[in-house]
Structures are given as C-alpha cells and as structure tokens.
Design an enzyme around this catalytic site. Sequence first.
Site, PDB file in Angstrom:
ATOM      1  N   GLY A   1       0.790  -1.238   0.000  1.00 26.96           N
ATOM      2  CA  GLY A   1       0.000   0.000   0.000  1.00 26.96           C
ATOM      3  C   GLY A   1       0.815   1.277   0.000  1.00 26.96           C
ATOM      4  CB  SER A   2       4.387   2.116  -0.423  1.00 26.27           C
ATOM      5  OG  SER A   2       4.727   1.675  -1.714  1.00 26.27           O
TER       6      SER A   2
ATOM      7  CG  MET B   1      -0.457  -7.728  -6.563  1.00 28.94           C
ATOM      8  SD  MET B   1       0.335  -6.734  -7.863  1.00 28.94           S
ATOM      9  CE  MET B   1       1.554  -7.892  -8.443  1.00 28.94           C
ATOM     10  NE  ARG B   2      -9.261 -11.135  -7.395  1.00 27.54           N
ATOM     11  CZ  ARG B   2      -9.514 -12.435  -7.385  1.00 27.54           C
ATOM     12  NH1 ARG B   2      -8.782 -13.240  -6.665  1.00 27.54           N
ATOM     13  NH2 ARG B   2     -10.521 -12.938  -8.088  1.00 27.54           N
TER      14      ARG B   2
ATOM     15  CG  ASN C   1      -1.958  -0.905 -13.028  1.00 27.36           C
ATOM     16  OD1 ASN C   1      -1.950  -1.048 -11.795  1.00 27.36           O
ATOM     17  ND2 ASN C   1      -1.241  -1.682 -13.829  1.00 27.36           N
TER      18      ASN C   1
ATOM     19  CG  HIS D   1       3.696  -2.944 -14.919  1.00 29.12           C
ATOM     20  ND1 HIS D   1       3.293  -4.125 -14.335  1.00 29.12           N
ATOM     21  CD2 HIS D   1       4.810  -3.233 -15.633  1.00 29.12           C
ATOM     22  CE1 HIS D   1       4.121  -5.092 -14.687  1.00 29.12           C
ATOM     23  NE2 HIS D   1       5.056  -4.582 -15.475  1.00 29.12           N
TER      24      HIS D   1
ATOM     25  CB  THR E   1      -7.060  -1.228 -22.402  1.00 28.34           C
ATOM     26  OG1 THR E   1      -5.705  -1.694 -22.450  1.00 28.34           O
ATOM     27  CG2 THR E   1      -7.081   0.264 -22.678  1.00 28.34           C
TER      28      THR E   1
ATOM     29  CD  GLU F   1      -2.599  -6.138 -25.404  1.00 32.31           C
ATOM     30  OE1 GLU F   1      -1.414  -6.425 -25.562  1.00 32.31           O
ATOM     31  OE2 GLU F   1      -3.264  -5.444 -26.180  1.00 32.31           O
TER      32      GLU F   1
END
Length: 220
Positions: free
Chosen positions: A12-13, A90-91, A107, A109, A141, A143
Amino acid sequence: MKKIVMLVSGRGSNMVAIAQALAQHSWPAQIVAVIASRADAPAVAAATRMGLPVQVLDARGIPDRSRYDQTLLTLVEQQAPDLVVLAGYMRILADEFVDRFAGRLVNIHPSLLPAFPGLHPHRQALQAGVKVHGATVHMVTRELDSGPIIAQAVVPVGADDDEQSLAQRVLQAEHRIYPVAVRWLIEDRLIFSGQGAWLDEGSGALQALIGSEFTGHDDI
Ligand code: GAR
C-alpha cells in the site's frame, strides 16, 4: 470533489503516497473507499491508520472468480467513482469491470512499458541487461499492462543491482509519478490521442521523470 476508489492487495505504499499528496495539496478529490483483495494486506492497516474508509473483499473467501468479480463491480459502483486507482492490485480484472470503468481506471506497473509486462518485471529487466528501468502509469484496457501511457519514471540499473535493490529504486520513483498522474486525471488535464495520454501543456517531456524532477517542470 472527485471521488476516488483505490484497489490494493499488498503493502500500500503507492496508496499512501497518493493519499498524502491529496491531503497536503488539497486537490479537489477524496478517497471514498480503499478496497483490499486480502484481509492481511499491510495496505489495510495503513489505510486505517490514515483514516481512509477500508473494505476488504478477500479473494480467499470467494473462490468463485465470477462471483468475486461481480461483487467487486457492485462494491465499486456503489461509490460512483470518478477515478478507480489500482495501487498494487494483484488480481486480473474482469473485462466487464474494465469496460464499466473505461477511461477512469488507472494503474501503475513497475517497468517502462511496453517492456516487461506481467509478473517479475525487475527480474525480467535484470535478465535483459537493460541499463535503464522504471515505472509506468497508464490507463487500464482489457489487455494486461497495456493502455494509454500517462507518465513514466526512468531509473538507472547498476551492475550490482538485484531484484530487491532495483524494486526499491523504482518504488521511490513510483511514489513521485503516481500522485502527479492522479492529479492530472482529477483536473481533467489529459488529452487522449493516438496510443497515448498527453498533458494539456503539450510536451510529453513533462510526463517523464528522469532523475529527480519531471523534465523541464518544477512545480509538479
Ligand atoms: C508496486 O511496485 C506496483 O508498481 C506494483 O506492485 C507494487 C505495489 O506496491 N504493481 C504491479 O506490479 C501491477 N502489475 P505498494 O503496494 O507498496 O504500492
């Protein structure tokens, strides 16, 4: 006030970095819910400490994937969010979820996408022998780890780096770019054109964190 829902699974950082930035700078937005996919995620305790409203939807309690996905969709929709922020979630999201929140789902990444999507991006970077690595904030999206890129942070890779040291360096950069990208989204400052999301000021250089400052920009 824009309404933000955050989805978390782990430490959660990034959630904390965004929540702190919101509180410090009085951006016109509030976090209306933090939804965790694990009851034991440190993010749950961190959100509670910060006084954020937390809900746990533990995937282990709902093994049926489509039922989990439907419950998550309902929970998020109840908040009528302007923005759904994945912060170490992470789902894999169901297509229906992605479609429902298209254009308001973001998101981060830990790689310079489109390089090294999926799992173990730091390991992938070390194995590839790249000399720079980083993180990417992007719209979500269908993908995986795709979608219009909003901001990227670049960090060097050293001969002595291992996964842990690289992850730590990238994480610090994540904490710089994610709050800024969320602010741009809250303020409707992004223009979607071609494959990218561009800041209204017109220069993509402003959207890249190289070293410690956004290139050419000091007030972000
Ligand atoms: C971050 O490094 C984030 O980029 C990554 O998980 C970590 C979560 O840290 N996300 C992904 O890998 C998504 N594909 P945090 O829980 O401390 O924010």
